[in-house]
Design a protein around this motif. Structure first.
Motif, PDB file in Angstrom:
ATOM      1  N   SER A   1       0.967  -1.177  -0.023  1.00  0.00           N
ATOM      2  CA  SER A   1       0.186  -0.073   0.100  1.00  0.00           C
ATOM      3  C   SER A   1       0.922   1.236  -0.107  1.00  0.00           C
ATOM      4  CB  SER A   1      -0.975   0.034   1.252  1.00  0.00           C
ATOM      5  OG  SER A   1      -1.727   1.139   1.335  1.00  0.00           O
ATOM      6  N   HIS A   2       1.898   1.267   0.712  1.00  0.00           N
ATOM      7  CA  HIS A   2       2.896   2.222   0.706  1.00  0.00           C
ATOM      8  C   HIS A   2       3.564   2.648  -0.556  1.00  0.00           C
ATOM      9  CE1 HIS A   2       6.764   4.292   1.527  1.00  0.00           C
ATOM     10  NE2 HIS A   2       6.222   4.911   2.457  1.00  0.00           N
ATOM     11  N   GLU A   3       4.069   1.334  -1.341  1.00  0.00           N
ATOM     12  CA  GLU A   3       4.581   1.557  -2.341  1.00  0.00           C
ATOM     13  C   GLU A   3       3.596   2.236  -3.587  1.00  0.00           C
ATOM     14  OE1 GLU A   3       8.194   0.971  -2.709  1.00  0.00           O
ATOM     15  OE2 GLU A   3       7.648   1.295  -0.742  1.00  0.00           O
ATOM     16  N   LEU A   4       2.350   1.954  -3.343  1.00  0.00           N
ATOM     17  CA  LEU A   4       1.346   2.241  -4.413  1.00  0.00           C
ATOM     18  C   LEU A   4       0.999   3.705  -4.269  1.00  0.00           C
ATOM     19  CD1 LEU A   4      -0.718  -0.915  -4.893  1.00  0.00           C
ATOM     20  CD2 LEU A   4       0.760   0.133  -6.465  1.00  0.00           C
ATOM     21  N   THR A   5       0.744   3.928  -2.994  1.00  0.00           N
ATOM     22  CA  THR A   5       0.197   5.354  -2.614  1.00  0.00           C
ATOM     23  C   THR A   5       1.182   6.442  -2.223  1.00  0.00           C
ATOM     24  OG1 THR A   5      -0.036   4.573  -0.351  1.00  0.00           O
ATOM     25  CG2 THR A   5      -1.913   4.136  -1.757  1.00  0.00           C
ATOM     26  N   VAL A   6       2.382   6.131  -2.061  1.00  0.00           N
ATOM     27  CA  VAL A   6       3.426   6.969  -1.554  1.00  0.00           C
ATOM     28  C   VAL A   6       4.675   7.115  -2.579  1.00  0.00           C
ATOM     29  CG1 VAL A   6       5.323   7.612   0.529  1.00  0.00           C
ATOM     30  CG2 VAL A   6       2.769   7.046   0.832  1.00  0.00           C
TER      31      VAL A   6
END
Length: 581
Positions: free
Chosen positions: A541-546
């Protein structure tokens, strides 16, 4: 009593991931994993470190360990520790700143293995068996060999095996005899492949660990190049040329067996076996200053003691199971398995195994094919050298994500170039050779150096041999499958189809790396617990959204924006929530 953590008023986006309140174990009683920071009071930290030194036969270093523990307690604020002298502070400041390829042309004829069908499979089996036994046998005898003989002893034993078996290959009088010699050779290769990167990773300082462990890959490709040189040197020796090509492989292992005697034993292995004073002497040889050696050694011991409490005397198979059952270790296993299988998915070994045959099939003579393969080996060595400087600055994850798309394009282009059957020989062969060489450069800047480097560093001390054994098993087993199937694949799918197949696998590998490979650059082996304690779903999620929006804005739209921090876990205690994935 532990201090209360101070309230941090930094912007919320710059804060590391904070997991929920930890649980000690799940209902099934599985062992938890460790993400530990030293959070005792300053006075207690000094007392604990001094007691550690005195209880392990190092009373003369008790004051040094007291100061080192304060540095390990908060590595980024060493300049505010008044107990350090100027020399120690300066040292910390400096640290913070700164052969069978050609034989494939001749041994099949020697043993009557020509033509399609059965002969193709036998040639594939002879090439593949070395990797299958490496992955399925050699990798899994690493733990007992390391336990009884140490890292250095295990490397010496495998060097002896790898000195004897190439000579045996050269004297084989049937394909069955050649098969037997390579069967044993594979066992030695698997055991060596699982130990040498661990040995290097355990001794290297965090800030340059990537570059030092990457020398493994540099010497691998140097060995491939020397193998091609041997092929060219003995090409005019007639029917015995393939024997000399296979037999010459004993030279590097002979040098390894001698050279390992001049190296110290791994401090972490010695610590693991209760030899703390000897371990610290070894660490002193490997660090630029005693304060750095004491800091690294003490922090390693703190983490190891916590791991021991959780392992509760687990045996070989229990520790192997931990690589799949304990969340922190499972996430490391995801990453290690991904880079290992991706190394085979990318298709580099179809070039390493069969480049001479491929070049011959597109129009080169046997001699010209050997010279083209020699160029391939030279390019691999030269292209690997820049990664020595990139792997600890750009990072493992960045290099693999950047190069897999390029490998896909170049391999597909090489395959399509094989379709050209008009024009001069140079016009037909030139594009194939060019794209194979470009593919090799992309591989040498990314996946090539990263696979074994990454796998050697991500597992905790307790499970390091088992984790690396599994990773080597994955890598070598798939290398064996590739070597076994490629001769037949060329016949059934045509060379263009085979190249296109592996080009597609490069895209799949890119998505696997994006989801499962976490950045490990410039972190100690113990600090990696904090990286892999973040649940997989939150990491993706962090890699996709940040990370992905940052990449698009910074590198595609060319906006000057700050790079977001890596997502890691930091706790005052030692555990993570088991059920969260």
């Amino acid at each position: 009593m532990a201090e209360k953590p101070s309230i941090d008023t930094r912007d919320e986006k710059s804060m590391p991931f904070q997991p929920p309140e930890p649980e000690l174990a799940d209902s099934a009683g599985r062992r938890k994993s460790v993400a530990l920071n030293i959070r005792s009071t300053k006075e207690q930290t000094i007392l604990d470190a001094q007691a550690f030194a005195e209880s392990h036969g190092m009373p003369e270093h008790s004051a040094l360990f007291g100061r080192a523990a304060l540095v390990a307690r908060d590595p980024n604020k060493y300049d505010s520790i008044p107990e350090l002298d100027e020399q120690e502070r300066n040292a910390l400041t400096y640290e913070d700143q700164t052969g069978s390829n050609g034989a494939n042309l001749s041994f099949p004829e020697e043993f009557g293995l020509t033509g399609p069908g059965r002969a193709e499979w036998i040639v594939g089996v002879i090439n593949a068996i070395i990797f299958l036994t490496a992955g399925l046998i050699g990798a899994f005898i690493v733990d007992p060999l390391n336990h009884y003989f140490g890292r250095r002893g295990e490397i010496f034993i495998t060097a002896c095996i790898l000195t004897a078996t190439p000579i045996g290959s050269g004297f084989a009088h049937s394909w069955e005899g050649l098969f037997a010699a390579r069967f044993v050779m594979g066992i030695g290769i698997g055991a060596k492949n699982a130990t040498v990167p661990i040995y290097s990773a355990e001794m290297a300082p965090a800030r340059i660990r990537g570059a030092l462990v990457m020398f493994w890959q540099l010497w691998v490709v140097a060995g491939i190049f020397l193998g091609f040189c041997a092929n060219v040197i003995v090409k005019d020796t007639g029917d015995i040329s393939w024997r000399l090509q296979l037999g010459s492989a004993f030279i590097p292992s002979f040098v390894l067996g001698i050279g390992i005697f001049f190296c110290p034993e791994s401090p972490r292995w010695l610590m693991k076996h209760g030899k703390h004073a000897k371990a610290f002497r070894s660490m002193l040889r490997l660090r630029a200053h005693p304060i750095i050696a004491a800091r690294d050694f003490y922090y390693s011991n703190v983490i190891y003691e916590e791991e021991l409490k959780l392992a509760r005397g687990a045996g070989y198979f229990a520790r192997l199971w931990d690589c799949f059952a304990v969340p922190r270790i499972r996430r490391a296993n995801y990453g290690a398995s991904t880079v290992m299988i991706a190394q085979q998915m990318c298709g580099i070994n179809i070039i390493s195994f069969y480049s001479s045959s491929i070049f011959r099939d597109v129009g080169y003579t046997a001699e010209q094919a050997l010279y083209a393969s020699l160029g391939y080996g030279a390019i691999q060595v030269v292209a690997t050298i820049p990664t020595l400087f990139l792997i600890d600055t750009k990072g493992r994850r960045t290099l693999t994500l950047a190069t897999f798309p390029l490998m896909c394009i170049f391999l597909l282009a090489a395959g399509l170039s094989l379709l050209k059957d008009t024009g001069t020989r140079g016009e037909r062969i030139g594009p194939v050779v060019l794209f194979v060489y470009l593919f090799t450069i992309a591989y040498s800047l990314g996946e090539g150096p990263v696979a074994f480097q990454y796998s050697a560093e991500v597992f905790p001390t307790i499970q390091r041999e088992q984790g690396m054994a599994w990773a080597v098993c994955i890598n070598n087993t798939f290398a064996g499958i590739l070597s076994l199937t490629f001769p037949r694949m060329q016949t059934v799918m045509t060379p263009t189809g085979a190249f296109g197949f592996y080009a597609g696998l490069n895209l799949i590998a890119w998505f696997m790396v994006f989801c499962f490979v976490r950045e490990t650059k410039q972190l100690t082996l113990e600090e990696l617990d904090q990286v892999f304690s973040v649940p997989t779903s939150k990491f993706i999620s962090h890699e996709l959204t940040v990370w992905l929006p940052y990449f698009i804005k910074r590198h595609i739209l060319r906006r000057r924006i700050a790079k977001p921090p890596q997502i890691i876990e930091k706790e005052d205690t030692a555990t993570e929530k088991i059920f969260e994935e």
